[in-house]
Design a protein around this motif. Structure first.
Motif, PDB file in Angstrom:
ATOM      1  N   VAL A   1     -10.647 -13.103  -1.413  1.00 32.73           N
ATOM      2  CA  VAL A   1      -9.947 -11.316  -1.111  1.00 32.73           C
ATOM      3  C   VAL A   1     -11.030 -11.121  -1.507  1.00 32.73           C
ATOM      4  CG1 VAL A   1      -8.417  -9.859  -1.597  1.00 32.73           C
ATOM      5  CG2 VAL A   1      -8.251 -12.702  -0.543  1.00 32.73           C
ATOM      6  N   GLN A   2     -11.171 -11.510  -2.455  1.00 32.17           N
ATOM      7  CA  GLN A   2     -11.637 -10.431  -3.902  1.00 32.17           C
ATOM      8  C   GLN A   2     -13.220  -9.413  -3.342  1.00 32.17           C
ATOM      9  OE1 GLN A   2     -12.122 -11.506  -7.815  1.00 32.17           O
ATOM     10  NE2 GLN A   2     -13.298 -10.036  -8.736  1.00 32.17           N
ATOM     11  N   GLY A   3     -13.336  -8.342  -3.595  1.00 27.77           N
ATOM     12  CA  GLY A   3     -14.538  -7.344  -3.198  1.00 27.77           C
ATOM     13  C   GLY A   3     -14.782  -7.668  -1.729  1.00 27.77           C
ATOM     14  N   ARG A   4     -13.612  -7.884  -0.775  1.00 29.19           N
ATOM     15  CA  ARG A   4     -14.078  -7.966   0.783  1.00 29.19           C
ATOM     16  C   ARG A   4     -13.263  -7.411   1.233  1.00 29.19           C
ATOM     17  NH1 ARG A   4     -14.351 -14.497   1.820  1.00 29.19           N
ATOM     18  NH2 ARG A   4     -15.782 -13.973   3.745  1.00 29.19           N
ATOM     19  N   ARG A   5     -13.945  -6.817   2.740  1.00 27.95           N
ATOM     20  CA  ARG A   5     -13.313  -5.349   3.653  1.00 27.95           C
ATOM     21  C   ARG A   5     -11.943  -6.510   4.718  1.00 27.95           C
ATOM     22  NH1 ARG A   5     -18.697  -3.266   5.189  1.00 27.95           N
ATOM     23  NH2 ARG A   5     -19.184  -5.201   4.987  1.00 27.95           N
ATOM     24  N   ILE A   6     -10.571  -6.049   4.492  1.00 25.53           N
ATOM     25  CA  ILE A   6     -10.190  -7.543   5.121  1.00 25.53           C
ATOM     26  C   ILE A   6      -9.417  -6.162   6.772  1.00 25.53           C
ATOM     27  CG2 ILE A   6      -8.452  -8.295   4.677  1.00 25.53           C
ATOM     28  CD1 ILE A   6     -10.330  -9.699   3.227  1.00 25.53           C
ATOM     29  N   VAL A   7      -9.566  -7.453   7.768  1.00 21.92           N
ATOM     30  CA  VAL A   7      -8.018  -7.008   8.651  1.00 21.92           C
ATOM     31  C   VAL A   7      -6.851  -7.378   8.602  1.00 21.92           C
ATOM     32  CG1 VAL A   7      -8.144  -5.894  10.959  1.00 21.92           C
ATOM     33  CG2 VAL A   7     -10.246  -5.602  10.343  1.00 21.92           C
ATOM     34  N   LEU A   8      -5.971  -6.847   8.525  1.00 21.49           N
ATOM     35  CA  LEU A   8      -4.993  -7.378   8.536  1.00 21.49           C
ATOM     36  C   LEU A   8      -3.976  -7.085   9.926  1.00 21.49           C
ATOM     37  CD1 LEU A   8      -2.485  -5.577   5.857  1.00 21.49           C
ATOM     38  CD2 LEU A   8      -3.013  -8.476   6.445  1.00 21.49           C
ATOM     39  N   VAL A   9      -3.793  -8.162  10.653  1.00 21.80           N
ATOM     40  CA  VAL A   9      -3.131  -8.636  11.902  1.00 21.80           C
ATOM     41  C   VAL A   9      -1.929  -8.968  12.367  1.00 21.80           C
ATOM     42  CG1 VAL A   9      -3.842 -10.276  14.503  1.00 21.80           C
ATOM     43  CG2 VAL A   9      -5.657  -9.718  11.948  1.00 21.80           C
ATOM     44  N   ASP A  10      -1.433  -7.806  12.794  1.00 21.24           N
ATOM     45  CA  ASP A  10       0.263  -7.718  12.745  1.00 21.24           C
ATOM     46  C   ASP A  10       0.389  -7.934  15.074  1.00 21.24           C
ATOM     47  OD1 ASP A  10       2.852  -8.532  12.690  1.00 21.24           O
ATOM     48  OD2 ASP A  10       3.574  -6.925  10.925  1.00 21.24           O
ATOM     49  N   ASP A  11       1.449  -8.138  14.538  1.00 29.30           N
ATOM     50  CA  ASP A  11       1.895  -8.125  16.145  1.00 29.30           C
ATOM     51  C   ASP A  11       2.530  -6.344  16.583  1.00 29.30           C
ATOM     52  OD1 ASP A  11       4.004  -8.454  14.690  1.00 29.30           O
ATOM     53  OD2 ASP A  11       5.345 -10.237  16.717  1.00 29.30           O
ATOM     54  N   VAL A  12       3.150  -6.123  15.700  1.00 28.43           N
ATOM     55  CA  VAL A  12       3.615  -4.877  15.439  1.00 28.43           C
ATOM     56  C   VAL A  12       3.488  -3.672  14.812  1.00 28.43           C
ATOM     57  CG1 VAL A  12       5.873  -3.577  17.109  1.00 28.43           C
ATOM     58  CG2 VAL A  12       4.801  -5.603  17.801  1.00 28.43           C
ATOM     59  N   LEU A  13       3.649  -2.545  14.384  1.00 32.05           N
ATOM     60  CA  LEU A  13       3.868  -1.737  13.657  1.00 32.05           C
ATOM     61  C   LEU A  13       4.830  -0.621  14.126  1.00 32.05           C
ATOM     62  CD1 LEU A  13       0.818  -0.201  11.881  1.00 32.05           C
ATOM     63  CD2 LEU A  13       2.937   1.192  12.698  1.00 32.05           C
ATOM     64  N   THR A  14       5.872  -0.852  13.378  1.00 30.72           N
ATOM     65  CA  THR A  14       7.171   0.317  13.616  1.00 30.72           C
ATOM     66  C   THR A  14       6.589   0.993  12.572  1.00 30.72           C
ATOM     67  OG1 THR A  14       8.159  -1.686  14.251  1.00 30.72           O
ATOM     68  CG2 THR A  14       9.214   0.798  13.996  1.00 30.72           C
ATOM     69  N   SER A  15       7.581   1.085  11.426  1.00 29.83           N
ATOM     70  CA  SER A  15       7.293   2.073   9.482  1.00 29.83           C
ATOM     71  C   SER A  15       5.844   2.262   9.206  1.00 29.83           C
ATOM     72  CB  SER A  15       8.127   1.931   9.594  1.00 29.83           C
ATOM     73  OG  SER A  15       8.326   0.914   8.092  1.00 29.83           O
ATOM     74  N   GLY A  16       5.279   1.331   9.410  1.00 33.57           N
ATOM     75  CA  GLY A  16       4.076   0.366   8.818  1.00 33.57           C
ATOM     76  C   GLY A  16       4.508  -0.394   7.321  1.00 33.57           C
ATOM     77  N   ALA A  17       5.656  -0.648   7.161  1.00 33.49           N
ATOM     78  CA  ALA A  17       5.640  -0.738   5.619  1.00 33.49           C
ATOM     79  C   ALA A  17       5.141  -2.571   5.296  1.00 33.49           C
ATOM     80  CB  ALA A  17       7.521  -0.619   5.666  1.00 33.49           C
ATOM     81  N   THR A  18       5.846  -3.275   6.148  1.00 33.72           N
ATOM     82  CA  THR A  18       5.375  -4.762   6.411  1.00 33.72           C
ATOM     83  C   THR A  18       4.243  -4.723   5.720  1.00 33.72           C
ATOM     84  OG1 THR A  18       7.115  -5.458   7.499  1.00 33.72           O
ATOM     85  CG2 THR A  18       4.548  -6.625   6.975  1.00 33.72           C
ATOM     86  N   VAL A  19       2.871  -3.899   6.583  1.00 31.48           N
ATOM     87  CA  VAL A  19       1.584  -4.115   6.650  1.00 31.48           C
ATOM     88  C   VAL A  19       1.115  -3.620   5.195  1.00 31.48           C
ATOM     89  CG1 VAL A  19       0.979  -4.796   8.968  1.00 31.48           C
ATOM     90  CG2 VAL A  19       1.437  -2.030   8.226  1.00 31.48           C
ATOM     91  N   ASP A  20       1.851  -1.599   4.692  1.00 27.22           N
ATOM     92  CA  ASP A  20       1.691  -1.107   3.763  1.00 27.22           C
ATOM     93  C   ASP A  20       1.681  -2.062   2.147  1.00 27.22           C
ATOM     94  OD1 ASP A  20       0.769   1.214   3.337  1.00 27.22           O
ATOM     95  OD2 ASP A  20       2.830   1.176   1.564  1.00 27.22           O
ATOM     96  N   ALA A  21       2.884  -2.708   2.677  1.00 29.92           N
ATOM     97  CA  ALA A  21       3.400  -3.772   1.503  1.00 29.92           C
ATOM     98  C   ALA A  21       2.151  -4.970   1.204  1.00 29.92           C
ATOM     99  CB  ALA A  21       4.759  -4.553   1.665  1.00 29.92           C
ATOM    100  N   CYS A  22       2.032  -5.598   2.307  1.00 29.45           N
ATOM    101  CA  CYS A  22       0.732  -6.657   2.747  1.00 29.45           C
ATOM    102  C   CYS A  22      -0.521  -6.018   1.502  1.00 29.45           C
ATOM    103  CB  CYS A  22       0.542  -7.113   4.114  1.00 29.45           C
ATOM    104  SG  CYS A  22       1.841  -8.233   4.153  1.00 29.45           S
ATOM    105  N   ALA A  23      -0.908  -4.691   2.070  1.00 27.94           N
ATOM    106  CA  ALA A  23      -2.531  -4.202   1.589  1.00 27.94           C
ATOM    107  C   ALA A  23      -2.262  -3.480   0.697  1.00 27.94           C
ATOM    108  CB  ALA A  23      -2.032  -2.529   2.552  1.00 27.94           C
ATOM    109  N   ARG A  24      -0.648  -3.433   0.273  1.00 28.64           N
ATOM    110  CA  ARG A  24      -0.898  -3.395  -1.577  1.00 28.64           C
ATOM    111  C   ARG A  24      -1.303  -4.541  -2.484  1.00 28.64           C
ATOM    112  NH1 ARG A  24       1.351   1.335  -2.574  1.00 28.64           N
ATOM    113  NH2 ARG A  24       2.276   2.158  -1.253  1.00 28.64           N
TER     114      ARG A  24
END
Ligand SMILES: [Zn+2]
Length: 274
Positions: A225-248
């Motif tokens: 993961v270190q130093g890499r540009r990541i695209v997180l993939v999910d099915d639905v974005l509602t409030s964005g809380a889940t992807v935000d927690a993953c990004a953190r």
């Protein structure tokens, strides 16, 4: 004893069962020998939304026309569609007021009736045949993000949920996007370290609290993961809380950048004045 005598000495019920088994086996062999196209003609694919016969694309032309594909103009950061074009790089109020941990988010379609049917069929009805179409739409919507990325990471299910559901729909979509873009999928890069409630029915702040600290990058995956540009993939974005927690969690593991690509996002089209 000859084979005929052995057969004759067996009880009648055994002999009948044996005959039935051989008949079924023969039928199965014949069915397997039928070309796939012949089976497709005999059993046409049905539209996942209205159940009309379709030519293998998951939704019929009428339901496809009802899908709201997200196209510019939209917020450069969150991908929220604008009703008019304010100019390049313009940000939505949400992006300015509460910027997320991830850099940018993009979605293929708005989360409305037909999109919901597709997501539910993929998620709960084992309609894995829908993943290629949905993944291709996502690859198109996320073209800008994907062209700058090093790898894909699907949002994980908690193991208890993945055990009962057998597969992770975000993983299925990430695999299709990987096939379209040749970007690698880093498997098991994110772990849910504690079970979370279903986000449905929770307020925006409850959603954030529910997933806060729920994800981590396991030690053995930190170097990928270190130093890499990541695209997180999910099915639905509602409030964005889940992807935000993953990004953190990914940024704590020193990912260079995290973007988000989902199939559908909830878009508030009308906010009445208070
Ligand atoms: Zn339809």
């Amino acid at each position: 004893m000859s084979e005929l005598e052995q057969t004759a000495s067996r009880p009648l019920s055994d002999r009948l069962q044996g005959g039935l088994f051989r008949a079924l086996k023969g039928c199965r062999d014949v069915c397997l020998a039928i070309p796939r196209t012949a089976l497709d003609i005999a059993l046409p694919t049905l539209c996942v939304s209205c159940h009309a016969p379709v030519a293998g694309e998951g939704v019929c032309a009428a339901c496809w026309a009802k899908l709201s594909f997200i196209a510019p103009p939209f917020c450069a950061r969150l991908g929220i569609p604008f009703v008019y074009d304010p100019g390049p790089g313009f940000l939505s109020m949400e992006a300015i007021a509460k910027p997320p941990a991830y850099q940018r988010a993009r979605a293929a379609v708005r989360y409305d009736d037909v999109a919901r049917t597709l997501v539910h069929a993929l998620k709960y009805q084992d309609r894995t045949d829908l993943a290629p179409t949905m993944g291709r739409w996502m690859a198109r919507a996320g073209h800008e993000l994907l062209s700058e990325a090093d790898a894909l990471i699907p949002v994980p299910l908690h193991w208890r949920r993945s055990w009962s559901r057998r597969y992770n729909q975000s993983g299925a979509l990430a695999n299709i996007i990987s096939r379209e873009t040749r970007l690698p999928v880093i498997g098991n890069a994110l772990q849910r370290v504690r079970p979370t409630l279903q986000q449905i029915g929770l307020s925006k702040s409850e959603r954030a609290l529910n997933v806060q600290g729920a994800f981590k990058v396991p030690l053995e995956k930190k170097s990928s993961v270190q130093g890499r540009r990541i695209v997180l993939v999910d099915d639905v974005l509602t409030s964005g809380a889940t992807v935000d927690a993953c990004a953190r969690a990914l940024l704590r593991a020193r990912a260079a950048q995290v973007d988000v690509l989902v199939f559908a996002r909830v878009v508030d089209t009308f906010k009445p004045p208070i």
